[in-house]
Design a protein around this motif. Structure first.
Motif, PDB file in Angstrom:
ATOM      1  N   TYR A 170      -1.484   8.494  -6.987  1.00 48.23           N
ATOM      2  CA  TYR A 170      -1.193   7.447  -7.969  1.00 48.23           C
ATOM      3  C   TYR A 170      -0.959   6.110  -7.273  1.00 48.23           C
ATOM      4  O   TYR A 170      -1.356   5.058  -7.764  1.00 48.23           O
ATOM      5  CB  TYR A 170       0.039   7.809  -8.793  1.00 48.23           C
ATOM      6  N   GLY A 171      -0.317   6.153  -6.104  1.00 49.63           N
ATOM      7  CA  GLY A 171       0.005   4.916  -5.396  1.00 49.63           C
ATOM      8  C   GLY A 171      -1.229   4.190  -4.889  1.00 49.63           C
ATOM      9  O   GLY A 171      -1.213   2.968  -4.738  1.00 49.63           O
ATOM     10  N   PHE A 172      -2.303   4.959  -4.628  1.00 53.32           N
ATOM     11  CA  PHE A 172      -3.529   4.318  -4.132  1.00 53.32           C
ATOM     12  C   PHE A 172      -4.373   3.816  -5.304  1.00 53.32           C
ATOM     13  O   PHE A 172      -4.951   2.733  -5.234  1.00 53.32           O
ATOM     14  CB  PHE A 172      -4.323   5.290  -3.259  1.00 53.32           C
ATOM     15  N   ASP A 173      -4.428   4.599  -6.385  1.00 54.93           N
ATOM     16  CA  ASP A 173      -5.101   4.130  -7.599  1.00 54.93           C
ATOM     17  C   ASP A 173      -4.475   2.826  -8.072  1.00 54.93           C
ATOM     18  O   ASP A 173      -5.153   1.968  -8.622  1.00 54.93           O
ATOM     19  CB  ASP A 173      -4.950   5.166  -8.723  1.00 54.93           C
ATOM     20  N   ALA A 174      -3.173   2.716  -7.840  1.00 49.49           N
ATOM     21  CA  ALA A 174      -2.429   1.563  -8.349  1.00 49.49           C
ATOM     22  C   ALA A 174      -2.976   0.250  -7.809  1.00 49.49           C
ATOM     23  O   ALA A 174      -2.951  -0.762  -8.502  1.00 49.49           O
ATOM     24  CB  ALA A 174      -0.958   1.708  -7.979  1.00 49.49           C
ATOM     25  N   ILE A 232       0.864  -1.183   0.000  1.00 47.12           N
ATOM     26  CA  ILE A 232       0.000   0.000   0.000  1.00 47.12           C
ATOM     27  C   ILE A 232       0.899   1.231   0.000  1.00 47.12           C
ATOM     28  O   ILE A 232       0.432   2.348   0.109  1.00 47.12           O
ATOM     29  CB  ILE A 232      -0.934  -0.002   1.236  1.00 47.12           C
ATOM     30  N   GLY A 233       2.211   1.016  -0.079  1.00 46.82           N
ATOM     31  CA  GLY A 233       3.156   2.120   0.111  1.00 46.82           C
ATOM     32  C   GLY A 233       3.705   2.694  -1.165  1.00 46.82           C
ATOM     33  O   GLY A 233       4.694   3.426  -1.140  1.00 46.82           O
ATOM     34  N   ALA A 234       3.052   2.396  -2.314  1.00 40.70           N
ATOM     35  CA  ALA A 234       3.578   2.916  -3.583  1.00 40.70           C
ATOM     36  C   ALA A 234       3.623   4.441  -3.570  1.00 40.70           C
ATOM     37  O   ALA A 234       4.510   5.050  -4.160  1.00 40.70           O
ATOM     38  CB  ALA A 234       2.735   2.424  -4.754  1.00 40.70           C
ATOM     39  N   GLU A 235       2.669   5.062  -2.871  1.00 41.85           N
ATOM     40  CA  GLU A 235       2.622   6.522  -2.802  1.00 41.85           C
ATOM     41  C   GLU A 235       3.896   7.072  -2.140  1.00 41.85           C
ATOM     42  O   GLU A 235       4.489   8.026  -2.636  1.00 41.85           O
ATOM     43  CB  GLU A 235       1.388   6.936  -2.004  1.00 41.85           C
ATOM     44  N   VAL A 291       1.338  -4.302   5.506  1.00 41.51           N
ATOM     45  CA  VAL A 291       0.325  -3.287   5.200  1.00 41.51           C
ATOM     46  C   VAL A 291       0.477  -2.094   6.135  1.00 41.51           C
ATOM     47  O   VAL A 291       0.521  -0.938   5.704  1.00 41.51           O
ATOM     48  CB  VAL A 291      -1.092  -3.882   5.304  1.00 41.51           C
ATOM     49  N   ILE A 292       0.583  -2.372   7.446  1.00 42.98           N
ATOM     50  CA  ILE A 292       0.758  -1.305   8.422  1.00 42.98           C
ATOM     51  C   ILE A 292       2.033  -0.514   8.121  1.00 42.98           C
ATOM     52  O   ILE A 292       2.010   0.727   8.066  1.00 42.98           O
ATOM     53  CB  ILE A 292       0.858  -1.899   9.844  1.00 42.98           C
ATOM     54  N   ASN A 293       3.128  -1.228   7.898  1.00 42.56           N
ATOM     55  CA  ASN A 293       4.398  -0.545   7.700  1.00 42.56           C
ATOM     56  C   ASN A 293       4.389   0.331   6.458  1.00 42.56           C
ATOM     57  O   ASN A 293       4.868   1.465   6.490  1.00 42.56           O
ATOM     58  CB  ASN A 293       5.536  -1.564   7.597  1.00 42.56           C
ATOM     59  N   THR A 294       3.816  -0.200   5.358  1.00 36.90           N
ATOM     60  CA  THR A 294       3.842   0.614   4.138  1.00 36.90           C
ATOM     61  C   THR A 294       2.912   1.824   4.268  1.00 36.90           C
ATOM     62  O   THR A 294       3.259   2.903   3.801  1.00 36.90           O
ATOM     63  CB  THR A 294       3.450  -0.216   2.903  1.00 36.90           C
ATOM     64  N   ILE A 295       1.759   1.649   4.933  1.00 36.19           N
ATOM     65  CA  ILE A 295       0.860   2.793   5.112  1.00 36.19           C
ATOM     66  C   ILE A 295       1.570   3.876   5.920  1.00 36.19           C
ATOM     67  O   ILE A 295       1.551   5.065   5.571  1.00 36.19           O
ATOM     68  CB  ILE A 295      -0.441   2.381   5.824  1.00 36.19           C
ATOM     69  N   MET A 296       2.234   3.469   6.995  1.00 32.22           N
ATOM     70  CA  MET A 296       2.901   4.452   7.852  1.00 32.22           C
ATOM     71  C   MET A 296       4.064   5.114   7.116  1.00 32.22           C
ATOM     72  O   MET A 296       4.297   6.314   7.249  1.00 32.22           O
ATOM     73  CB  MET A 296       3.401   3.794   9.136  1.00 32.22           C
TER      74      MET A 296
END
Lengths: 186, 381
Positions: free
Chosen positions: B295-299, B107-110, B165-170
């Motif tokens: 863009y990272g969330f659309d991805a 989830i961390g592409a952004e 997931v947690i780590n990439t969001i943070m």
């Protein structure tokens, strides 16, 4: 900045009040995560559930003029989004992280088109038109904190400051104590 | 050892009977296409019922949908803008798809996108190099920054089993705030009216083909092809996919699956960062504050729509790019909110990720083995 002035800012009455007020939505959201997690549900849609509930509360209290229906509407809206999460992940076997993402996207999509219909218009005038004693609607502004969900000028952080005795906050403390008891007895 | 085992396994999969054209290319399209059609119908219903009257509602739907197609795809200026929006989407979607093949959610592409933009921009502004070498070095610097940003959740996953997931969001929040803070406080253009860095040196820019369209689009398409080759035609890709399908089996076959957790995130970080760097080099040519635009969330939605296939990501990105540009026309032509596009995004994601809904609506029977299995969620703790 020296340490004394830093501590001075940190422990000023206004800061603490603001901290408690700001912490309320965060802590309630954290409880949402806690209850999901304890039952093995991964819930990254909390943000979306909060947004939808805030929207529903703002609308309901603006149209009925009472806080009570706002809270009821918020509870129902949040529960509805949670039900969507449940149906998607149990009935349709969707991965819970994906269905949480769906809920977030959906909330962004639903809220933002609706917002212009609310604050800044006649409804907001009614929302902001409460007497000094009846300050509850500011709590909804606290849940509507996303800067992009309100047109500029309708929300000022200071609005929340003096409102640290909101009944929802006591509910929060009760939840905290209940959870602590549950934790120690289980 | 590792290579032999992997090679043997590849051979056995190749012995399957060859699929017909219909089965290989048309069947996988059924669910995505029906998902998009169904989302369009559902959004149309929402628009009609929220309009003042039925007639106005139908008019708004017609004008709005035609606005998306006409504005984003048929006019040359709109098509160029769509391709410009597609460029970062392809790369960030690849950054979601590759960890997905290793069984991980990125989830961390952004955040990785922002780190790429930051590192690339700084090298582009403050390092002097000759023309042809400079853009390459800038891209490499950005990719290195993104790889480092991807390495963190990968390492934490492999080493401490903490949930990615947690780590990439943070890390998203950290990267976005870090970039904004650095630009605002240390690398700000002295001109007081703008909150952005100095412009990139002319030697570091990616050339434009026509209008705003720059060569980055072709870099992105090429990277999709490279990613496809990597995933399906190399032993590395095979190890990565085996890790995702069954880490225990991968371990038994001698694949060091923990390393592949890290590698998949490092590759993903590099790809997302390349999107950020290319965007700075080709499009904005400065790094403004608030450069992140989702863009990272659309991805995540794009990657799922493409069933995580790198080649299918190209058309899927084009659809989402067109939606992004078309959203404005939704507002201009039909007076609808831009954010209705977000409902589209949610619905497409919903239908693609739960094909049973689509099958139930259109009465398509699932073949044995096609029914979705219950995916056990992995808990954070």
């Amino acid at each position: 900045m020296d340490i004394q002035s830093l501590l001075g800012i940190l422990f000023a009455a206004g800061t603490l009040q603001l901290a408690v007020a700001t912490a309320t939505p965060i802590a309630l959201g954290a409880y949402a995560g806690l209850f999901s997690e304890r039952s093995g549900v991964v819930n990254i849609g909390i943000e979306g559930m909060m947004l939808t509930a805030a929207m529903a509360a703002a609308f309901a209290s603006a149209y009925t003029g009472t806080v009570f229906w706002g809270i009821i509407a918020a509870l129902l809206a949040g529960g509805l989004m949670a039900a969507l999460h449940a149906v998607l992940s149990i009935r349709f076997k969707m991965n819970q992280i994906i269905s949480g993402t769906v809920i977030n996207f959906l909330a962004w999509g639903i809220d933002r088109p609706l917002v212009p219909g609310l604050p800044g218009s006649a409804q907001l005038a009614r929302l902001g038109g409460y007497s000094a004693e009846d300050r509850y609607p500011t709590a909804f502004q606290a849940t509507l904190r996303r800067p992009d969900s309100l047109p500029t000028g309708t929300y000022r952080p200071g609005d929340v400051g003096p409102d640290s005795d909101h009944p929802l906050r006591y509910l929060l403390y009760t939840l905290g104590i209940a959870n602590e008891v549950d934790w120690r007895t289980s | 050892m590792e290579k032999n085992m992997a090679q043997e396994a590849t051979d056995t999969t190749n012995q399957e009977p060859k699929k017909s054209f219909r089965q290989r290319f048309l069947k996988p399209l059924v669910i995505p296409v029906l998902s998009i059609v169904t989302s369009l119908i559902v959004v149309a219903i929402i628009i009609i019922f929220t309009a003042e009257s039925l007639a106005v509602g139908f008019e708004k739907v017609g004008k709005g949908y035609w606005g998306i197609i006409d504005g984003a795809l048929l006019r040359s200026s709109g098509l160029i803008n769509t391709l410009v929006a597609t460029t970062p989407l392809i790369l960030t979607s690849l950054a979601v798809a590759i960890p997905f093949h290793a069984g991980l959610f990125n989830i961390g592409a952004e955040g990785q996108f922002m780190m790429g933009a930051l590192c690339g921009a700084l090298v582009g502004i403050y390092v002097d190099l000759p023309p042809v070498i400079h853009p390459i070095v800038v891209i490499m610097a950005g990719v290195a920054g993104g790889m480092l940003w991807g390495f963190i959740p990968g390492l934490l996953k492999a080493w401490l089993h903490s949930h990615e997931v947690i780590n990439t969001i943070m890390l998203n929040f950290i990267a976005i705030s870090l970039a904004n803070m650095l630009v605002r406080n240390y690398f700000k253009d002295p001109n007081p009216s703008t909150v952005q860095t100095l412009p990139l040196q002319a030697t570091a820019e990616l050339a434009r083909i026509t209008g705003r369209l720059h060569w980055g689009f072709f870099i992105a398409v090429a990277m999709a092809a490279v990613a496809w080759f990597f995933l399906y035609k190399t032993t590395w890709g095979f190890s990565l996919r085996t890790t995702g399908q069954n880490p225990d089996a991968a371990d038994y076959a001698g694949i060091r699956f923990k390393r592949w957790y890290i590698y998949s995130f490092v590759i993903a970080g590099g790809l997302a960062a390349m999107a950020g760097t290319i965007e700075v080099q080709g499009l904005t040519r400065v790094l403004p504050v608030g450069f992140d635009s989702g863009y990272g969330f659309d991805a995540i939605a794009v990657s799922l729509l493409a069933a995580n296939n790198p080649l299918a990501i190209i058309p899927a990105s084009l659809i989402f790019g067109a939606l992004r540009i078309g959203g404005d026309f939704l507002q201009i032509r039909a007076g609808l909110s831009v954010h209705i596009v977000s409902i589209f995004r949610a619905l497409i994601l919903l239908f693609v990720a739960a094909p049973e809904i689509v099958r139930a609506i259109y009465r398509i029977k699932a073949k044995v083995g096609e029914e979705a299995e219950v995916v056990p969620p992995t808990r954070w703790g």
